[in-house]
Design an enzyme around this catalytic site. Sequence first.
Site, PDB file in Angstrom:
ATOM      1  CB  ILE A  21     -14.737  23.538   6.186  1.00 35.55           C
ATOM      2  CG1 ILE A  21     -13.393  23.240   5.537  1.00 35.55           C
ATOM      3  CG2 ILE A  21     -14.857  24.993   6.595  1.00 35.55           C
ATOM      4  CD1 ILE A  21     -13.140  24.004   4.249  1.00 35.55           C
ATOM      5  CB  SER A  27     -27.379  36.707   0.670  1.00 33.96           C
ATOM      6  OG  SER A  27     -27.030  38.046   0.933  1.00 33.96           O
ATOM      7  CE1 TYR A  41     -21.930  35.852   0.529  1.00 36.96           C
ATOM      8  CE2 TYR A  41     -23.202  37.546  -0.612  1.00 36.96           C
ATOM      9  CZ  TYR A  41     -22.994  36.737   0.498  1.00 36.96           C
ATOM     10  OH  TYR A  41     -23.862  36.809   1.553  1.00 36.96           O
TER      11      TYR A  41
END
Length: 274
Positions: free
Chosen positions: A38, A154, A172
């Site tokens: 991005i 994660s 998240y």
Amino acid sequence: MHRLSGKVAFISGVARGQGRSHAIRLAEEGASIIGLDICDQIPTVFYPMATREDLAETERLVKEAGGQIVTAVGDVRDRDDIRSVLDAGIERFGRLDTVIANAGIMPVIGPGEQIQAWHDAVDVMLTGVWNVLDLTVPRLVEQNEGGSIVITSSAAGLTSIGLNTFAGQAGYSAAKHGVVGLMRLYSKQLAKNLIRVNTIHPTGVNTPMVANVEYGEFVNSHPEVANDESYKNPMPVELIESVDISNAIVFLASDEARYITGVTLPVDAGYNVR
């Protein structure tokens, strides 16, 4: 002969951190790289995000490692951005073998309190991953030569750990758990095509997402976080390095892992061994 000679890898979030490391390591092993980032700031993210200069540096380092690379500035939330760089990369390299859905943000403090932070986290790290899969999988299936997909989750995608219940932290955690569900769905459906799909689960990694002034100030002002044993790795290392994740991804992308699919692979210094 390098382990990935002749292979082509698509990597999102390639401008710095883990994405850059993956690009360099795969290039060292003979892969050509198609990369997207991005290169802009998402307002709910508390730390400075990657820039166009970071993306240019990734290109330089990949070429220095002996690889070829096609990159573009683009957002995984925008399917046209993904499609554009994917088309350009396949036009140049002629094929696609590995997909690394790596782009991520961590809007867990500061502006992460805003409701928008939930949407940003889920849009980038869950919907963005699905966008990448939805656009790349047909290329792999059409090619009919198998392939490897690795999704960056994660350690927090396997546990309940979180700093708070802010909107960004909730998003998240939800996204990092959510991509495990995507992985299991795609690994089941694509097994007949010899396309392997796995998630990788790092503990804290020494990248600008964590190693930044803002996060350091937060930890210093919240001793309950700094002293909480649940945030510490059993192995005596505070943060692992990006290359530790990259080495695992090289393995998953290689023929050495040709029958490994549907796996949640921790690279976490024992974090999930509790």
